[in-house]
Scaffold this motif. Sequence first.
Motif, short mmCIF file in Angstrom:
data_model
loop_
_atom_site.label_atom_id
_atom_site.label_comp_id
_atom_site.label_asym_id
_atom_site.label_seq_id
_atom_site.Cartn_x
_atom_site.Cartn_y
_atom_site.Cartn_z
N LEU A 199 1.29 -13.83 -3.52
CA LEU A 199 -0.16 -13.70 -3.69
C LEU A 199 -0.76 -12.77 -2.65
O LEU A 199 -0.43 -12.84 -1.46
CB LEU A 199 -0.83 -15.07 -3.60
N THR A 200 -1.65 -11.92 -3.10
CA THR A 200 -2.35 -10.99 -2.20
C THR A 200 -3.52 -11.72 -1.53
O THR A 200 -4.27 -12.44 -2.21
CB THR A 200 -2.90 -9.80 -3.01
N LYS A 223 0.83 -1.20 0.00
CA LYS A 223 0.00 0.00 0.00
C LYS A 223 0.87 1.26 0.00
O LYS A 223 0.54 2.25 -0.63
CB LYS A 223 -0.92 0.01 1.23
N ALA A 224 2.00 1.21 0.72
CA ALA A 224 2.90 2.36 0.78
C ALA A 224 3.67 2.55 -0.52
O ALA A 224 3.96 3.68 -0.91
CB ALA A 224 3.87 2.20 1.95
N ARG A 283 -7.31 -7.87 -1.71
CA ARG A 283 -7.75 -7.73 -3.10
C ARG A 283 -9.08 -7.00 -3.16
O ARG A 283 -9.33 -6.23 -4.09
CB ARG A 283 -7.88 -9.11 -3.76
N ASN A 284 -9.93 -7.22 -2.18
CA ASN A 284 -11.20 -6.50 -2.13
C ASN A 284 -11.00 -5.01 -1.92
O ASN A 284 -11.86 -4.20 -2.29
CB ASN A 284 -12.10 -7.07 -1.02
N LEU A 285 -9.87 -4.63 -1.33
CA LEU A 285 -9.55 -3.21 -1.11
C LEU A 285 -8.90 -2.56 -2.33
O LEU A 285 -8.58 -1.38 -2.30
CB LEU A 285 -8.63 -3.06 0.11
N GLY A 286 -8.65 -3.36 -3.37
CA GLY A 286 -8.11 -2.78 -4.61
C GLY A 286 -6.67 -3.12 -4.90
O GLY A 286 -6.11 -2.62 -5.89
N LEU A 287 -6.01 -3.93 -4.10
CA LEU A 287 -4.63 -4.32 -4.39
C LEU A 287 -4.61 -5.34 -5.53
O LEU A 287 -5.57 -6.09 -5.72
CB LEU A 287 -3.96 -4.91 -3.15
N PRO A 288 -3.52 -5.39 -6.27
CA PRO A 288 -3.45 -6.36 -7.37
C PRO A 288 -3.40 -7.79 -6.84
O PRO A 288 -3.16 -8.03 -5.66
CB PRO A 288 -2.14 -6.00 -8.09
#
Length: 192
Positions: free
Chosen positions: A157-158, A127-128, A163-168
């Motif tokens: 793997l995320t 995220k950073a 992933r629901n928060l928008g990370l790849p």
Amino acid sequence: MTTPVLLEEEDQAPRKARRTRRLERHLKRGGNEELNIVSMIDVFAVLVFFLLVSSSIAAARLNVLSLNLPSNDQATPPEKLPLQLTVSLLPGAMVVSDRNGAIRKLDNTPAGYNIQALSEVLVETKKAAPSENSLTLLVAPDVPYDDVVKVMDAARLTPAEARNLGLPRELYPLISLGDAQGTTPVSPGATP
């Protein structure tokens, strides 16, 4: 004793005469032969072609390099340095660090390495620095292979919540392996 010496001289005299006659015949027949340089010219023609082609290829390679040197009047912002994220697997703990030093030390649980906590730390670092894709995994000699694979999977793997928060889908797909420097866990303030 003088007789054998005379016989040897008599035997050599006809040999010399034969050699001399053969040499004279050879000189009469081919004495004015010229050197044939046609094949040598062919070799040079091919060599010149090869040298021209190779020099043009070398010149093309030099022209590919285009440098845009900054002038003194232009102020360019400094480039952002890569994160250089590192996970060190030591016998008693995992240490997550970046180019500035240790981010967090994750002590082992009774079941082994704390993969869940590692995943949370890696999500925070992603995220950073969302553009960062590489991670270095440093492994101590006594770490089981199964644990190395689990850590690699957690780094690659995320988790579904993130992933629901928008990370790849992949956190750090480019993972490099190396040997850990020491076998004792590093304190949180120290560089691994």
